[in-house]
Design an enzyme around this catalytic site. Structure first.
Site, PDB file in Angstrom:
ATOM      1  N   LYS A 107       0.830  -1.194   0.000  1.00 15.57           N
ATOM      2  CA  LYS A 107       0.000   0.000   0.000  1.00 15.57           C
ATOM      3  C   LYS A 107       0.875   1.258   0.000  1.00 15.57           C
ATOM      4  O   LYS A 107       0.615   2.212  -0.729  1.00 15.57           O
ATOM      5  CB  LYS A 107      -0.918  -0.002   1.213  1.00 15.57           C
ATOM      6  CG  LYS A 107      -2.205   0.743   0.946  1.00 15.57           C
ATOM      7  CD  LYS A 107      -3.253   0.413   1.960  1.00 15.57           C
ATOM      8  CE  LYS A 107      -4.638   0.439   1.344  1.00 15.57           C
ATOM      9  NZ  LYS A 107      -5.634  -0.177   2.190  1.00 15.57           N
ATOM     10  N   LYS A 190      -6.572  -9.508 -10.948  1.00 15.10           N
ATOM     11  CA  LYS A 190      -7.548  -9.901  -9.930  1.00 15.10           C
ATOM     12  C   LYS A 190      -8.661  -8.849  -9.849  1.00 15.10           C
ATOM     13  O   LYS A 190      -8.371  -7.651  -9.901  1.00 15.10           O
ATOM     14  CB  LYS A 190      -6.808  -9.999  -8.583  1.00 15.10           C
ATOM     15  CG  LYS A 190      -7.691 -10.403  -7.432  1.00 15.10           C
ATOM     16  CD  LYS A 190      -6.936 -10.282  -6.111  1.00 15.10           C
ATOM     17  CE  LYS A 190      -7.929  -9.940  -5.019  1.00 15.10           C
ATOM     18  NZ  LYS A 190      -7.340  -9.707  -3.728  1.00 15.10           N
ATOM     19  N   LYS A 193     -11.851  -3.530  -6.314  1.00 14.61           N
ATOM     20  CA  LYS A 193     -12.452  -2.191  -6.351  1.00 14.61           C
ATOM     21  C   LYS A 193     -11.476  -1.152  -6.861  1.00 14.61           C
ATOM     22  O   LYS A 193     -11.833  -0.228  -7.563  1.00 14.61           O
ATOM     23  CB  LYS A 193     -12.828  -1.785  -4.921  1.00 14.61           C
ATOM     24  CG  LYS A 193     -14.242  -2.058  -4.548  1.00 14.61           C
ATOM     25  CD  LYS A 193     -14.495  -1.570  -3.133  1.00 14.61           C
ATOM     26  CE  LYS A 193     -15.452  -2.507  -2.451  1.00 14.61           C
ATOM     27  NZ  LYS A 193     -15.744  -2.171  -1.072  1.00 14.61           N
TER      28      LYS A 193
HETATM   29  P1  AMP Z   1     -11.268  -6.890  -0.201  1.00 14.64           P
HETATM   30  O1  AMP Z   1     -12.362  -6.112  -0.840  1.00 14.64           O
HETATM   31  O2  AMP Z   1     -10.065  -7.073  -1.049  1.00 14.64           O
HETATM   32  O3  AMP Z   1     -10.947  -6.441   1.189  1.00 14.64           O
HETATM   33  O4  AMP Z   1     -11.826  -8.366  -0.027  1.00 14.64           O
HETATM   34  C1  AMP Z   1     -12.944  -8.733   0.747  1.00 14.64           C
HETATM   35  C2  AMP Z   1     -13.121 -10.234   0.632  1.00 14.64           C
HETATM   36  O5  AMP Z   1     -13.401 -10.605  -0.716  1.00 14.64           O
HETATM   37  C3  AMP Z   1     -11.886 -11.043   1.027  1.00 14.64           C
HETATM   38  O6  AMP Z   1     -12.264 -12.206   1.737  1.00 14.64           O
HETATM   39  C4  AMP Z   1     -11.237 -11.411  -0.282  1.00 14.64           C
HETATM   40  O7  AMP Z   1     -10.559 -12.643  -0.203  1.00 14.64           O
HETATM   41  C5  AMP Z   1     -12.423 -11.529  -1.215  1.00 14.64           C
HETATM   42  N1  AMP Z   1     -12.037 -11.104  -2.578  1.00 14.64           N
HETATM   43  C6  AMP Z   1     -11.745  -9.849  -2.987  1.00 14.64           C
HETATM   44  N2  AMP Z   1     -11.449  -9.814  -4.309  1.00 14.64           N
HETATM   45  C7  AMP Z   1     -11.566 -11.101  -4.738  1.00 14.64           C
HETATM   46  C8  AMP Z   1     -11.393 -11.733  -6.010  1.00 14.64           C
HETATM   47  N3  AMP Z   1     -11.075 -11.048  -7.103  1.00 14.64           N
HETATM   48  N4  AMP Z   1     -11.590 -13.072  -6.090  1.00 14.64           N
HETATM   49  C9  AMP Z   1     -11.940 -13.787  -4.996  1.00 14.64           C
HETATM   50  N5  AMP Z   1     -12.111 -13.255  -3.778  1.00 14.64           N
HETATM   51  C10 AMP Z   1     -11.936 -11.929  -3.635  1.00 14.64           C
END
Ligand code: AMP
Length: 322
Positions: A107, A190, A193
């Site tokens: 980050k 991947k 957001k």
């Molecule tokens: P984040 O928004 O990155 O904090 O992720 C929130 C949750 O969603 C976490 O448990 C991540 O593992 C899951 N997650 C986020 N992006 C992905 C993705 N592209 N594929 C699978 N799981 C995801």
């Protein structure tokens, strides 16, 4: 999950995390928190956006299948014990551990932050996350494959606390559902957001169609008859997730150059919209009735606060802080 941006979840969150939570709610006592204080690490200068975003995230939890009668669905800031435990844990967490956390380093580098721009809160993010977990004396934390490492520091902090003051916390284990895939975004990275490559649960059917149309396929497949490589094609990968029974035929046709990307995109749009429509409808209903949503969040915060108070009693006793 963190309510950044509009707070709406994307299909990576849905397939990589939420679907698994929905399955777990039948077998476990679950605490499903929307971590609005964590969102302050990036939104400290736009705090007015966090409240509405947190409601969007909570609505998506429910629209995605979490049952507020079965599990506690609540906002972190509605349960102030998260802050108290964070403070106490921060006293036993070496700064060196925090500076070594890979997501912190990433980050800092990706946002090009210098020492003056890195807040105490950003460095301490894993301590607050640890408080979120230990406050419920959680045995297990369902995380996506990409997040398993985040839990290691929580286990270390729990061990350190227990060694200093006596056994209060179980060491939380990561529960990774082998069935969940990392969902690719429209550009092949991947889905995230922050990459502007996501399909959100808040997207209308038309927006989903336009986004699927813009998705990367096989770079070398220019004509319908050129062979595709389904393993690296975003449209084929999403089809596999949303059409697990029937995707093989379309993959084989793609590989043999018997179908064009436009056909694949049209079919995927239809499959995706059919799967997302009930979730879209439910989230719209929930957000149209703020009083009902607030009542759900209040119920969740009450359940969470009851458990949190018990833990804090044990923590204060162990630390001899009466
Ligand atoms: P984040 O928004 O990155 O904090 O992720 C929130 C949750 O969603 C976490 O448990 C991540 O593992 C899951 N997650 C986020 N992006 C992905 C993705 N592209 N594929 C699978 N799981 C995801």
């Amino acid at each position: 999950m963190q309510p950044t941006g509009t707070g709406a979840l994307h299909i990576g969150n849905l397939e990589g995390a939420l679907r698994n939570w929905v399955r777990l709610q039948y077998d476990y006592e679950m605490f499903c928190c929307v971590v609005d204080w964590h969102a302050l690490t990036t939104m400290f200068d736009r705090t007015e956006e966090i409240g509405p975003a947190a409601r969007q995230t909570a609505a998506d939890y429910i629209a995605g299948g979490l049952d507020p009668q079965r599990c506690a669905i609540f906002l972190q800031s509605h349960v102030p014990q998260h802050a108290e435990l964070h403070l106490l844990l921060s006293m036993v967490t070496p700064v060196g551990w925090l500076e070594r956390v890979p997501t912190y380093k990433e980050k800092r580098e990706s946002l090009k932050l210098n020492d003056e721009q890195v807040s105490y809160g950003l460095l301490g993010y894993p301590v607050l996350q640890t408080a979120d977990i230990l406050l419920y004396r959680a045995h297990a934390v369902p995380v996506g494959k990409d997040q398993a490492a985040h839990l290691e520091i929580s286990r270390e902090i729990a061990r350190r606390f227990n060694r200093l003051y006596g056994e209060v916390f179980p060491e939380p284990a990561a529960v990774i559902d082998a069935a969940t895939a990392v969902i690719p975004g429209l550009d092949g990275r991947k889905m995230s957001k922050s990459y502007d490559n996501a399909i959100f649960l808040s997207d209308s059917a038309d927006v989903v169609a336009a986004k699927v149309n813009s998705a990367f396929t096989t770079e070398t497949k220019l004509r319908k008859t050129d062979p595709g490589i389904p393993e690296t094609c975003v449209v084929c990968q999403l089809r596999k997730v949303y059409d697990p029974e029937g995707y093989q035929t379309s993959w084989e046709e793609d590989r043999r150059g018997e179908r064009g990307c436009m056909q694949s995109k049209r079919e995927l749009t239809e499959i995706l919209n059919e799967a997302l429509e009930p979730i879209r409808r439910r989230r719209t209903e929930l957000l149209a009735d703020p009083a009902q949503l607030e009542a759900i969040l209040k119920l969740g915060a009450q359940k969470a606060s009851d458990a949190a108070s018990e833990t804090m009693k044990a923590v204060r006793t162990a630390m001899k802080m009466y």
